[in-house]
Design a protein around this motif. Structure first.
Motif, PDB file in Angstrom:
ATOM      1  N   ALA A 287      -5.114   3.783   9.364  1.00  0.00           N
ATOM      2  CA  ALA A 287      -4.897   4.724   8.265  1.00  0.00           C
ATOM      3  C   ALA A 287      -4.016   5.888   8.694  1.00  0.00           C
ATOM      4  CB  ALA A 287      -6.242   5.239   7.743  1.00  0.00           C
ATOM      5  N   ALA A 288      -4.212   6.366   9.910  1.00  0.00           N
ATOM      6  CA  ALA A 288      -3.436   7.512  10.398  1.00  0.00           C
ATOM      7  C   ALA A 288      -1.961   7.183  10.549  1.00  0.00           C
ATOM      8  CB  ALA A 288      -4.000   7.984  11.739  1.00  0.00           C
ATOM      9  N   THR A 289      -1.667   5.936  10.860  1.00  0.00           N
ATOM     10  CA  THR A 289      -0.288   5.566  11.189  1.00  0.00           C
ATOM     11  C   THR A 289       0.462   4.912  10.040  1.00  0.00           C
ATOM     12  OG1 THR A 289      -1.229   3.554  12.185  1.00  0.00           O
ATOM     13  CG2 THR A 289      -0.662   5.356  13.673  1.00  0.00           C
ATOM     14  N   TRP A 290      -0.239   4.425   9.004  1.00  0.00           N
ATOM     15  CA  TRP A 290       0.458   3.805   7.872  1.00  0.00           C
ATOM     16  C   TRP A 290       1.056   4.897   6.986  1.00  0.00           C
ATOM     17  CZ3 TRP A 290       2.587  -0.575   7.008  1.00  0.00           C
ATOM     18  CH2 TRP A 290       3.014  -0.894   5.705  1.00  0.00           C
ATOM     19  N   LEU A 291       2.368   4.865   6.805  1.00  0.00           N
ATOM     20  CA  LEU A 291       3.070   5.876   6.001  1.00  0.00           C
ATOM     21  C   LEU A 291       2.755   7.288   6.490  1.00  0.00           C
ATOM     22  CD1 LEU A 291       2.615   4.353   2.412  1.00  0.00           C
ATOM     23  CD2 LEU A 291       4.558   4.092   3.992  1.00  0.00           C
ATOM     24  N   ARG A 292       2.527   7.391   7.791  1.00  0.00           N
ATOM     25  CA  ARG A 292       2.182   8.660   8.456  1.00  0.00           C
ATOM     26  C   ARG A 292       0.879   9.265   7.945  1.00  0.00           C
ATOM     27  NH1 ARG A 292       7.816   8.859   7.826  1.00  0.00           N
ATOM     28  NH2 ARG A 292       8.931   8.776   9.826  1.00  0.00           N
ATOM     29  N   GLY A 293       0.041   8.407   7.378  1.00  0.00           N
ATOM     30  CA  GLY A 293      -1.295   8.877   7.037  1.00  0.00           C
ATOM     31  C   GLY A 293      -1.738   8.594   5.624  1.00  0.00           C
ATOM     32  N   VAL A 294      -2.706   7.690   5.481  1.00  0.00           N
ATOM     33  CA  VAL A 294      -3.383   7.472   4.202  1.00  0.00           C
ATOM     34  C   VAL A 294      -4.860   7.765   4.402  1.00  0.00           C
ATOM     35  CG1 VAL A 294      -1.700   5.760   3.418  1.00  0.00           C
ATOM     36  CG2 VAL A 294      -3.752   4.994   4.638  1.00  0.00           C
ATOM     37  N   ARG A 295      -5.579   7.877   3.324  1.00  0.00           N
ATOM     38  CA  ARG A 295      -6.992   8.263   3.415  1.00  0.00           C
ATOM     39  C   ARG A 295      -7.846   7.122   3.962  1.00  0.00           C
ATOM     40  NH1 ARG A 295      -8.052   9.760  -2.531  1.00  0.00           N
ATOM     41  NH2 ARG A 295      -6.455   8.154  -2.743  1.00  0.00           N
ATOM     42  N   VAL A 296      -8.953   7.517   4.600  1.00  0.00           N
ATOM     43  CA  VAL A 296      -9.879   6.529   5.145  1.00  0.00           C
ATOM     44  C   VAL A 296     -11.314   6.985   4.879  1.00  0.00           C
ATOM     45  CG1 VAL A 296      -9.882   7.592   7.468  1.00  0.00           C
ATOM     46  CG2 VAL A 296     -10.533   5.184   7.191  1.00  0.00           C
ATOM     47  N   VAL A 297     -12.157   6.037   4.497  1.00  0.00           N
ATOM     48  CA  VAL A 297     -13.604   6.241   4.380  1.00  0.00           C
ATOM     49  C   VAL A 297     -14.255   5.424   5.484  1.00  0.00           C
ATOM     50  CG1 VAL A 297     -15.661   5.868   2.951  1.00  0.00           C
ATOM     51  CG2 VAL A 297     -13.515   6.616   1.889  1.00  0.00           C
ATOM     52  N   GLN A 298     -15.097   6.041   6.267  1.00  0.00           N
ATOM     53  CA  GLN A 298     -15.744   5.349   7.381  1.00  0.00           C
ATOM     54  C   GLN A 298     -17.190   5.009   7.018  1.00  0.00           C
ATOM     55  OE1 GLN A 298     -13.841   4.230   9.493  1.00  0.00           O
ATOM     56  NE2 GLN A 298     -12.603   5.698  10.633  1.00  0.00           N
ATOM     57  N   VAL A 299     -17.553   3.740   7.251  1.00  0.00           N
ATOM     58  CA  VAL A 299     -18.902   3.262   6.956  1.00  0.00           C
ATOM     59  C   VAL A 299     -19.461   2.624   8.229  1.00  0.00           C
ATOM     60  CG1 VAL A 299     -20.329   1.938   5.346  1.00  0.00           C
ATOM     61  CG2 VAL A 299     -18.090   2.780   4.604  1.00  0.00           C
ATOM     62  N   PRO A 300     -19.935   3.433   9.165  1.00  0.00           N
ATOM     63  CA  PRO A 300     -20.453   2.883  10.421  1.00  0.00           C
ATOM     64  C   PRO A 300     -21.754   2.127  10.199  1.00  0.00           C
ATOM     65  CG  PRO A 300     -20.879   5.240  10.308  1.00  0.00           C
ATOM     66  CD  PRO A 300     -20.010   4.904   9.131  1.00  0.00           C
ATOM     67  N   THR A 301     -21.892   0.985  10.852  1.00  0.00           N
ATOM     68  CA  THR A 301     -23.086   0.153  10.686  1.00  0.00           C
ATOM     69  C   THR A 301     -23.908   0.060  11.958  1.00  0.00           C
ATOM     70  OG1 THR A 301     -21.831  -1.842  11.241  1.00  0.00           O
ATOM     71  CG2 THR A 301     -21.956  -1.235   8.902  1.00  0.00           C
ATOM     72  N   THR A 302     -23.517   0.801  12.991  1.00  0.00           N
ATOM     73  CA  THR A 302     -24.284   0.847  14.233  1.00  0.00           C
ATOM     74  C   THR A 302     -24.682   2.286  14.512  1.00  0.00           C
ATOM     75  OG1 THR A 302     -22.359   1.210  15.666  1.00  0.00           O
ATOM     76  CG2 THR A 302     -22.965  -1.093  15.171  1.00  0.00           C
ATOM     77  N   LEU A 303     -25.701   2.458  15.317  1.00  0.00           N
ATOM     78  CA  LEU A 303     -26.145   3.802  15.674  1.00  0.00           C
ATOM     79  C   LEU A 303     -25.035   4.555  16.404  1.00  0.00           C
ATOM     80  CD1 LEU A 303     -28.369   5.902  15.729  1.00  0.00           C
ATOM     81  CD2 LEU A 303     -29.328   4.750  17.742  1.00  0.00           C
ATOM     82  N   LEU A 304     -24.342   3.876  17.315  1.00  0.00           N
ATOM     83  CA  LEU A 304     -23.257   4.503  18.057  1.00  0.00           C
ATOM     84  C   LEU A 304     -22.164   4.994  17.112  1.00  0.00           C
ATOM     85  CD1 LEU A 304     -22.079   5.051  20.938  1.00  0.00           C
ATOM     86  CD2 LEU A 304     -20.857   2.902  20.678  1.00  0.00           C
ATOM     87  N   GLY A 305     -21.814   4.150  16.142  1.00  0.00           N
ATOM     88  CA  GLY A 305     -20.792   4.548  15.192  1.00  0.00           C
ATOM     89  C   GLY A 305     -21.211   5.752  14.366  1.00  0.00           C
ATOM     90  N   MET A 306     -22.478   5.789  13.972  1.00  0.00           N
ATOM     91  CA  MET A 306     -22.954   6.869  13.114  1.00  0.00           C
ATOM     92  C   MET A 306     -22.938   8.225  13.814  1.00  0.00           C
ATOM     93  SD  MET A 306     -26.182   5.045  11.196  1.00  0.00           S
ATOM     94  CE  MET A 306     -25.964   3.561  10.205  1.00  0.00           C
ATOM     95  N   VAL A 307     -23.377   8.255  15.054  1.00  0.00           N
ATOM     96  CA  VAL A 307     -23.541   9.547  15.716  1.00  0.00           C
ATOM     97  C   VAL A 307     -22.318   9.963  16.517  1.00  0.00           C
ATOM     98  CG1 VAL A 307     -26.039   9.259  15.852  1.00  0.00           C
ATOM     99  CG2 VAL A 307     -24.615   8.560  17.798  1.00  0.00           C
ATOM    100  N   ASP A 308     -21.354   9.047  16.664  1.00  0.00           N
ATOM    101  CA  ASP A 308     -20.234   9.382  17.529  1.00  0.00           C
ATOM    102  C   ASP A 308     -18.889   8.952  16.962  1.00  0.00           C
ATOM    103  OD1 ASP A 308     -18.992  10.347  19.948  1.00  0.00           O
ATOM    104  OD2 ASP A 308     -18.814   8.272  20.585  1.00  0.00           O
TER     105      ASP A 308
ATOM    106  N   PHE B  35       0.839  -1.204   0.000  1.00  0.00           N
ATOM    107  CA  PHE B  35       0.000   0.000   0.000  1.00  0.00           C
ATOM    108  C   PHE B  35       0.870   1.249   0.000  1.00  0.00           C
ATOM    109  CE2 PHE B  35      -3.610  -2.505   0.437  1.00  0.00           C
ATOM    110  CZ  PHE B  35      -4.760  -1.738   0.565  1.00  0.00           C
ATOM    111  N   THR B  36       0.487   2.212  -0.817  1.00  0.00           N
ATOM    112  CA  THR B  36       1.186   3.491  -0.903  1.00  0.00           C
ATOM    113  C   THR B  36       0.293   4.598  -0.345  1.00  0.00           C
ATOM    114  OG1 THR B  36       0.315   4.147  -3.066  1.00  0.00           O
ATOM    115  CG2 THR B  36       2.211   2.632  -3.046  1.00  0.00           C
ATOM    116  N   ARG B  37       0.795   5.808  -0.366  1.00  0.00           N
ATOM    117  CA  ARG B  37       0.021   6.938   0.137  1.00  0.00           C
ATOM    118  C   ARG B  37      -1.159   7.279  -0.759  1.00  0.00           C
ATOM    119  NH1 ARG B  37       4.960  10.712   2.332  1.00  0.00           N
ATOM    120  NH2 ARG B  37       4.994   9.880   4.461  1.00  0.00           N
ATOM    121  N   GLU B  38      -1.200   6.748  -1.960  1.00  0.00           N
ATOM    122  CA  GLU B  38      -2.339   6.985  -2.842  1.00  0.00           C
ATOM    123  C   GLU B  38      -3.461   5.979  -2.607  1.00  0.00           C
ATOM    124  OE1 GLU B  38       0.919   7.327  -4.116  1.00  0.00           O
ATOM    125  OE2 GLU B  38       0.481   9.442  -3.700  1.00  0.00           O
ATOM    126  N   ASP B  39      -3.193   4.949  -1.781  1.00  0.00           N
ATOM    127  CA  ASP B  39      -4.196   3.922  -1.533  1.00  0.00           C
ATOM    128  C   ASP B  39      -5.051   4.308  -0.321  1.00  0.00           C
ATOM    129  OD1 ASP B  39      -3.335   2.345  -3.724  1.00  0.00           O
ATOM    130  OD2 ASP B  39      -1.634   1.649  -2.533  1.00  0.00           O
TER     131      ASP B  39
END
Length: 361
Positions: free
Chosen positions: A114-135, A92-96
């Protein structure tokens, strides 16, 4: 119904998208650039992850799966290290990019990886619980736990997008749904009284219904509260600390229970404790203290914890991120929508407040 987009202004602006049938939003958020995508998810979501992975593959991405333990058991350095190994083996590179699919613990872990790989790569979050969505998935706070406490290791790392597909809540166990509502209620007490009014209007019935229009409004309002606070204070230098209402005691309870308790259940107890503490300190009217118990109780959430655990909880709270030196700091209310801080409270005051929520062992 059209998806709702709530902007968060962080080190880069991003949208939290709320609606139904939103798999296309995930593919769109990943975009065309990444060659490789690491899809982090618990085993229970394998079917959903496979469908999403197939969608991403059809758009030209090489998808790698990291199946992680469920709930807080995912948030360890060993699990994070296993994810780093997957990234390294796949070059994985910084473009991944990393996608976190699951509850709040999964998105916390995926964000930290994602924050720690190569000092930061992009992340998309897909929460599937109510707790994840609102917090957990909103705001860019990522982290893992250590034997000494919860979220003591982490990083601020904002996602590219957060996709909250309300259809995933239909299969969420009732206890997990209620736990998510604790964070919704928290947003109501610290910033948006309309949330409390909506829950109270029918004794919490619509709030507990994953298909209701009321729940969608509650989710959107809770996210809007967090988005506004995070946009003003990304790195928790001031106002963002108010989002931790109820969390100081909650994290100690989770630690004492070896993370067997749901986060929202612990936050419920923590808010009742904080309300009692503010009441005894002369800062919060008795009616508002009682309102905490009434709203959280009507949602089926716990209102107290074992009385014999107080010494252990106090020790853990001294290691809380909000503590300064040996001084405990609590987020308390001076009224609905009026959060503040209580610093270095008298130990007798703390003990008296805990006695109000103490249950038999």
């Amino acid at each position: 119904m059209t998806a709702t987009r709530i902007e968060v202004r962080a080190e880069h602006p991003y949208d939290v998208v709320v609606g139904r049938g939103l798999d296309g939003e995930v593919v769109s958020a990943v975009g065309d650039e990444p060659r490789r995508v690491l899809l982090v998810h618990p085993e229970v979501l394998t079917d959903r992850a496979q469908r999403l992975g197939d969608d991403l593959a059809r758009h030209g991405h090489a998808v790698h799966h990291a199946v992680v333990p469920d709930a807080e058991h995912a948030k360890t350095v060993d699990v994070a290290a296993a994810c780093w190994s997957r990234l390294g083996q796949a070059a994985f590179t910084r473009e991944d990019l990393v996608v976190g699919l699951g509850g709040g613990a999964t998105t916390d872990l995926a964000g930290f990886v994602a924050a720690t790989w190569l000092r930061g790569v992009r992340v998309v979050q897909v929460p599937t619980t109510l707790l994840g969505m609102v917090d957990a998935a909103v705001g860019g706070k990522t982290g893992i736990n250590t034997p000494e406490g919860k979220n003591l290791v982490g990083a601020f790392h904002s996602p590219v997008r957060v996709v909250c597909d309300l259809d995933t809540l239909a299969t969420l166990p009732a206890a997990d749904h209620a736990a998510g509502l604790a964070e919704v209620v928290k947003a109501g007490f610290i910033a948006d009284e309309r949330i409390l009014d909506l829950v109270e209007a029918d004794g919490g019935r619509a709030a507990r219904d994953p298909g209701s229009a009321v729940l969608r409004e509650l989710v959107e309002r809770a996210i809007a509260v967090k988005a506004e606070v995070v946009s003003a204070d990304l790195r928790e230098a001031g106002r963002r600390e108010f989002l931790n209402y109820g969390h100081t005691l909650a994290h100690a309870i989770e630690h004492a229970e070896h993370y067997a308790w749901r986060h929202g259940a612990a936050v419920s107890v923590g808010m009742v404790f904080a309300a009692e503490l503010a009441g005894l300190a002369g800062r919060l009217p008795a009616g508002t203290v009682a309102r905490h118990r009434e709203i959280l109780g009507t949602l089926g959430l716990p209102l107290g914890y074992r009385g014999d655990r107080w010494p252990e909880l106090l020790e853990v709270m001294h290691r809380d991120k909000k503590a300064r030196g040996n001084r405990l700091r609590f987020v308390v209310l001076d009224g609905v929508g009026r959060p503040g801080r209580l610093e270095g409270p008298d130990p007798a005051l703390l003990e008296a407040a805990y006695a109000r929520i103490a249950l038999p062992a």
